[in-house]
Structures are given as structure tokens and as C-alpha cells.
Design a protein around this motif. Structure first.
Motif, PDB file in Angstrom:
ATOM      1  N   SER A 298      30.523  41.369  44.704  1.00 15.52           N
ATOM      2  CA  SER A 298      30.301  41.514  46.146  1.00 15.52           C
ATOM      3  C   SER A 298      31.614  41.570  46.903  1.00 15.52           C
ATOM      4  N   ARG A 299      32.522  40.698  46.543  1.00 16.61           N
ATOM      5  CA  ARG A 299      33.797  40.640  47.251  1.00 16.61           C
ATOM      6  C   ARG A 299      34.635  41.877  46.996  1.00 16.61           C
ATOM      7  N   MET A 300      34.641  42.360  45.775  1.00 14.72           N
ATOM      8  CA  MET A 300      35.396  43.573  45.460  1.00 14.72           C
ATOM      9  C   MET A 300      34.851  44.772  46.231  1.00 14.72           C
ATOM     10  N   GLN A 301      33.547  44.830  46.403  1.00 17.28           N
ATOM     11  CA  GLN A 301      32.936  45.985  47.066  1.00 17.28           C
ATOM     12  C   GLN A 301      32.978  45.885  48.580  1.00 17.28           C
ATOM     13  N   SER A 302      33.198  44.678  49.114  1.00 18.76           N
ATOM     14  CA  SER A 302      33.227  44.522  50.572  1.00 18.76           C
ATOM     15  C   SER A 302      34.648  44.408  51.125  1.00 18.76           C
ATOM     16  N   GLU A 303      35.609  44.073  50.286  1.00 20.92           N
ATOM     17  CA  GLU A 303      37.000  43.939  50.732  1.00 20.92           C
ATOM     18  C   GLU A 303      37.602  45.319  50.930  1.00 20.92           C
ATOM     19  N   PRO A 304      38.029  45.660  52.164  1.00 27.64           N
ATOM     20  CA  PRO A 304      38.546  47.018  52.408  1.00 27.64           C
ATOM     21  C   PRO A 304      39.689  47.406  51.478  1.00 27.64           C
ATOM     22  N   GLU A 305      40.595  46.458  51.196  1.00 27.04           N
ATOM     23  CA  GLU A 305      41.753  46.781  50.347  1.00 27.04           C
ATOM     24  C   GLU A 305      41.363  47.040  48.903  1.00 27.04           C
ATOM     25  N   CYS A 306      40.152  46.617  48.492  1.00 24.78           N
ATOM     26  CA  CYS A 306      39.745  46.755  47.101  1.00 24.78           C
ATOM     27  C   CYS A 306      38.731  47.864  46.868  1.00 24.78           C
ATOM     28  N   LYS A 307      38.302  48.512  47.945  1.00 26.75           N
ATOM     29  CA  LYS A 307      37.310  49.566  47.777  1.00 26.75           C
ATOM     30  C   LYS A 307      37.896  50.701  46.951  1.00 26.75           C
ATOM     31  N   GLY A 308      37.107  51.197  46.017  1.00 26.88           N
ATOM     32  CA  GLY A 308      37.549  52.258  45.129  1.00 26.88           C
ATOM     33  C   GLY A 308      38.170  51.754  43.844  1.00 26.88           C
ATOM     34  N   MET A 309      38.483  50.464  43.755  1.00 29.94           N
ATOM     35  CA  MET A 309      39.030  49.900  42.521  1.00 29.94           C
ATOM     36  C   MET A 309      37.885  49.667  41.533  1.00 29.94           C
ATOM     37  N   GLU A 310      38.018  50.225  40.342  1.00 21.80           N
ATOM     38  CA  GLU A 310      36.981  50.078  39.334  1.00 21.80           C
ATOM     39  C   GLU A 310      37.344  48.950  38.374  1.00 21.80           C
ATOM     40  N   PHE A 311      36.325  48.213  37.944  1.00 21.18           N
ATOM     41  CA  PHE A 311      36.558  47.053  37.095  1.00 21.18           C
ATOM     42  C   PHE A 311      35.295  46.766  36.299  1.00 21.18           C
ATOM     43  N   GLY A 312      35.427  45.889  35.319  1.00 22.08           N
ATOM     44  CA  GLY A 312      34.277  45.472  34.533  1.00 22.08           C
ATOM     45  C   GLY A 312      34.362  43.992  34.216  1.00 22.08           C
ATOM     46  N   ILE A 313      33.195  43.345  34.090  1.00 21.23           N
ATOM     47  CA  ILE A 313      33.114  41.927  33.735  1.00 21.23           C
ATOM     48  C   ILE A 313      32.157  41.797  32.551  1.00 21.23           C
ATOM     49  N   GLY A 314      32.605  41.099  31.514  1.00 20.50           N
ATOM     50  CA  GLY A 314      31.759  40.808  30.360  1.00 20.50           C
ATOM     51  C   GLY A 314      31.509  39.324  30.239  1.00 20.50           C
ATOM     52  N   LEU A 315      30.244  38.921  30.025  1.00 20.66           N
ATOM     53  CA  LEU A 315      29.876  37.516  29.862  1.00 20.66           C
ATOM     54  C   LEU A 315      29.274  37.311  28.484  1.00 20.66           C
ATOM     55  N   HIS A 316      29.691  36.244  27.834  1.00 24.96           N
ATOM     56  CA  HIS A 316      29.243  35.973  26.469  1.00 24.96           C
ATOM     57  C   HIS A 316      29.175  34.461  26.280  1.00 24.96           C
ATOM     58  N   PHE A 317      28.421  34.018  25.299  1.00 29.07           N
ATOM     59  CA  PHE A 317      28.362  32.610  24.937  1.00 29.07           C
ATOM     60  C   PHE A 317      28.766  32.458  23.479  1.00 29.07           C
ATOM     61  N   GLY A 318      29.533  31.405  23.179  1.00 27.93           N
ATOM     62  CA  GLY A 318      29.906  31.160  21.796  1.00 27.93           C
ATOM     63  C   GLY A 318      30.791  29.953  21.647  1.00 27.93           C
ATOM     64  N   THR A 319      31.284  29.761  20.448  1.00 25.37           N
ATOM     65  CA  THR A 319      32.190  28.661  20.132  1.00 25.37           C
ATOM     66  C   THR A 319      33.607  29.202  20.043  1.00 25.37           C
ATOM     67  N   VAL A 320      34.535  28.525  20.709  1.00 30.03           N
ATOM     68  CA  VAL A 320      35.936  28.945  20.688  1.00 30.03           C
ATOM     69  C   VAL A 320      36.813  27.754  20.326  1.00 30.03           C
ATOM     70  N   MET A 321      37.998  28.055  19.856  1.00 28.72           N
ATOM     71  CA  MET A 321      39.017  27.035  19.638  1.00 28.72           C
ATOM     72  C   MET A 321      39.783  26.870  20.938  1.00 28.72           C
ATOM     73  N   TYR A 322      39.720  25.687  21.523  1.00 30.25           N
ATOM     74  CA  TYR A 322      40.329  25.401  22.811  1.00 30.25           C
ATOM     75  C   TYR A 322      41.527  24.494  22.555  1.00 30.25           C
ATOM     76  N   GLY A 323      42.731  25.083  22.560  1.00 32.77           N
ATOM     77  CA  GLY A 323      43.893  24.281  22.236  1.00 32.77           C
ATOM     78  C   GLY A 323      45.176  25.082  22.220  1.00 32.77           C
ATOM     79  N   ASN A 324      46.216  24.521  21.595  1.00 34.57           N
ATOM     80  CA  ASN A 324      47.558  25.096  21.583  1.00 34.57           C
ATOM     81  C   ASN A 324      47.743  26.076  20.431  1.00 34.57           C
ATOM     82  N   ILE A 325      48.271  27.245  20.761  1.00 34.22           N
ATOM     83  CA  ILE A 325      48.662  28.213  19.741  1.00 34.22           C
ATOM     84  C   ILE A 325      50.054  28.733  20.087  1.00 34.22           C
ATOM     85  N   GLY A 326      50.704  29.364  19.124  1.00 30.92           N
ATOM     86  CA  GLY A 326      52.007  29.962  19.375  1.00 30.92           C
ATOM     87  C   GLY A 326      53.052  29.460  18.416  1.00 30.92           C
ATOM     88  N   SER A 327      54.309  29.560  18.833  1.00 33.02           N
ATOM     89  CA  SER A 327      55.420  29.070  18.017  1.00 33.02           C
ATOM     90  C   SER A 327      55.774  27.662  18.480  1.00 33.02           C
TER      91      SER A 327
END
Length: 404
Positions: A298-327
Motif C-alpha cells: 500500500s505504501r509503495m503504491q501510494s507514495e508519490p516518490e515510489c510510484k512506478g517502482m516494481e518490487f516483489g515480496i516472498g513469504l515462507h515458513f521454515g527452520t533457519v540457523m539464527y546466529g554468527n557466520i563468517g570469518s
């Protein structure tokens, strides 16, 4: 000149600060305790304000104010825009913070009154008789301040001021601890998120620290960003990208989600279920995530500065590892796993199906409805890098009823 009677403390204020006051949980509590201590020693206070300047993306810091007759300390968070205002330039804080004034003392009543700042006229009209503004220096060289206004009468005596001056170094050390703690929390919440920052502050700082959690996973992406950057230039594109992220992140945070990562022109967020979320009921968490997505659309479609910007949102449910990764020297606290990858691939389908929002079968099951109960089945599709096909759905109502 009559010197006001003063009660000589059993121990200097600096010793009280280091022996007792440092145990207080925050600067607000310290301000209240300091006022009570000064009043008990006969200091004729009308108003006390302690101002701390901090690293913060939205505000310049915190001011803690006590005024005679008020039981509670009021907290003010001046925005960065305040630093460009006439109010700031015409205040004693400008002299202390910007011009390096060592201290400011002004009589507010009598023949020696000097009301050269608008604030002083206001205090004089309220009945204050004396004003002192003092810098507080931290070990890093940054300057903070305490200001005190005296109640009706002759004002602060020499003994009162000596007592307060003697307090400043010890108070600076204690306030610096509060400021560092607050800055750490602010920076962690700003760059990692509220829940994730809390995890780090609680000691989850080693690579591999984390746990498996159930969560609703949100993945959104701005389409055509390369073309937009080429057409409008980098600075204008960055402004557009920030507008997109602001709407997406605000919508997620309002529904108790956690923004984990900005990945180029995409954003990963989660809505934890169980102990890391405020709701243990999966259907409620899923409803929050869907509401966030609808409001973002709603906000993307009503905000004048954002009109015409195309985007997508994906929603999913599952189990994830929530923590530290990297070096070992460069870590990131995030959510990883097959479920996070599937959320990104579901979002990819929004472009080919021509819809701004898609949800997985697992999400719809947790949400508790499909078909005529609020969802339209779009079909089963292969997802890049994922074996088999996945069923995806579109909610019949894509937007919020209002842009709350």
C-alpha cells in the motif's frame, strides 16, 4: 554579600558518585539521585539538565531534565535537524559544544541580570534567579553538559559552585559508562536489529554461536535497479533505494519482525516464532507478516516518490540457523538455511507471475487459510536451486485497508 548556609556533606559529592551513584542503572536514575543529593545539601535548585551527545542515526543524544515540582525526570531526544536551528545557535549549548566555552554563569534577577540567551529569559520569567552551564569532558575528548538553574533568592553561593565543580570529573566517568553502553546498544540495534543486537550483547559473539529457530521468512527485492541506476544517476538511485528500504523495513518492524540484511537491492527479514518472538502462536506471527507485506505494498503504491517502482515480496515458513557466520575477524549475525533460500526464490516468481506478493504452501498452512479462506492458488513451480516444485499462493487482499 550574604552567603547561603550550606550543609557540609560527610563525604564529597565525587566520593558519593564513585561509591554509590555508579550503581544506578541509567542516566535518568542518576539525574534524579543527583538532584535529591544536591537538595539535601541545601543547593537551591529550580532546574537541572544533563545532556549526553551520542552516535545515533536519528537523534543527537539525550537530555534528562528535572524541574522543581515534578517528581519524574523528563527525557528529550533532539533530532539532528535541531543542530541547524536558530534555537540551538542562540543557546548556551552552542557556546559550550561549538565554541568551546569552559563554563557559563548568568544572574537571572537583580541589577546584575544578564539575559543574553532566550532560554535565560524564559527561566527568569519562571522565577529562577541564577544559571550555570558546565561542560563535562569524556576520555575520548567529546563534550557533554550539565546545566543548573537556582530557585528564587540570591542564587548559587561560592560553596555551592565549588561543590558542583568538584563533582564534574567523577560524574563524567560515570556518565561515560552510561553513554558507551547506550551507544553500543544503539549501534547494534541499528546495524543488526533489536533482537539480533540483544543476542550479541548477551554474549553470542563467537563464530558458530546460534541456534535453529522456526520463523516466517520475508524476502523482498527491487526490480530493474541496474537500469534505474543507469538512467537517473547513482545519487538519485540511492535515494530511491533508501525510500524502498524505509517502507519495507518500517512495515516489518511495525509488525514485530526483524530486519536482518540488506543485500544489494534486496532485504531479508524474519518473524521469529517462540522465545525469540513476542508470539508463540504461528498463525499470529504469520498474520503479522502478511499485514506487514500488505502495508508495504500500500505504501509503495501510494507514495508519490515510489510510484512506478516494481518490487516483489516472498513469504515462507521454515527452520533457519539464527546466529554468527563468517570469518573469525568479520562476522555477521543472520538467518541462513534452505528456508531462507526458498523465500528468495519464491520472491523471484513474483516477476513472472505479475504479482507483488507470493507465499509458500508452508506459510499458508501456518496462516490458517487458503482458497476461499483468503488465498488464491497460483500453481506449482520449480525454484532455482531447489529440488522438486513448490506450491505458491497470492492473498485475495493484497493491500492494507488504509496506509496506517
Amino acid at each position: 554579600m550574604n552567603v547561603q548556609p550550606i550543609h557540609v556533606p560527610e563525604e564529597p559529592l565525587s566520593q558519593w558518585m564513585l561509591n554509590e551513584a555508579w550503581r544506578l542503572p541509567d542516566a535518568q536514575s542518576l539525574t534524579k539521585a543527583l538532584v535529591e543529593r544536591l537538595l539535601s545539601l541545601g543547593v537551591p535548585l529550580y532546574r537541572v539538565r544533563i545532556t549526553l551527545r551520542l552516535l545515533h542515526p536519528q537523534i543527537t543524544g539525550f537530555s534528562f531534565t528535572w524541574v522543581k515540582g515534578d517528581d519524574e525526570i523528563t527525557v528529550y531526544n533532539p533530532p539532528h535537524e535541531m543542530l541547524h536551528s536558530e534555537t540551538y545557535r542562540d543557546s548556551p549549548y552552542w557556546a559550550i559544544f561549538e565554541e568551546g566555552a569552559g563554563a557559563i554563569r548568568r544572574r537571572l534577577s537583580g541589577p546584575d541580570a544578564q539575559l543574553d540567551y532566550p532560554l535565560l529569559s524564559e527561566l527568569a520569567d519562571e522565577g529562577a534567579s541564577d544559571y550555570v552551564a558546565l561542560p563535562i569532558e569524556f576520555m575520548d575528548g567529546s563534550i557533554h553538559a550539565i546545566t543548573l538553574a537556582a530557585d528564587k533568592g540570591p542564587g548559587f553561593s561560592t560553596e555551592h559552585l565549588a561543590m558542583i565543580y568538584e563533582l564534574l570529573p567523577a560524574m563524567g566517568r560515570v556518565l561515560e559508562i552510561y553513554a558507551l553502553r547506550c551507544t553500543s546498544q544503539i549501534l547494534l540495534e541499528t546495524y543488526l536489529g533489536k533482537r539480533t543486537g540483544s543476542q550479541v550483547l548477551q554474549g553470542r559473539i563467537k563464530r558458530g554461536d546460534g541456534e535453529q529457530i522456526e520463523a516466517i521468512i520475508w524476502f523482498c527485492d527491487l526490480r530493474g535497479s541496474t537500469q534505474m541506476a543507469d538512467q537517473m544517476g547513482l545519487e538519485a538511485f540511492i535515494e530511491k533505494l533508501n525510500q524502498f528500504f524505509e517502507i519495507m523495513a518500517q512495515s516489518v518492524l511495525e509488525q514485530d519482525g526483524e530486519v536482518l540484511r540488506y543485500i544489494g537491492d534486496a532485504m531479508l527479514a524474519i518473524f521469529p516464532i517462540g522465545k525469540h518472538g513476542c508470539e508463540a502462536v504461528p498463525a499470529k506471527v504469520a498474520a503479522n507478516a502478511l499485514m506487514a507485506a500488505r502495508c508495504a505494498i500500500s505504501r509503495m503504491q501510494s507514495e508519490p516518490e515510489c510510484k512506478g517502482m516494481e518490487f516483489g515480496i516472498g513469504l515462507h515458513f521454515g527452520t533457519v540457523m539464527y546466529g554468527n557466520i563468517g570469518s573469525p575477524s568479520r562476522l555477521e549475525f543472520t538467518a541462513i538455511g534452505a528456508a531462507a533460500n526458498e523465500a528468495a526464490r519464491i520472491q523471484d516468481l513474483t516477476k513472472s507471475l505479475g504479482v507483488p506478493l507470493l507465499a509458500s504452501h508452508q506459510f499458508v498452512e501456518k496462516h490458517g487459510g487458503q482458497g476461499e479462506d483468503g488465498w488464491r492458488f497460483n500453481g506449482s513451480f520449480p525454484l532455482r536451486g531447489v529440488s522438486g516444485e513448490r506450491r505458491v499462493y497470492t492473498p485475495h487482499q493484497q493491500q492494507c485497508d488504509s496506509n496506517n
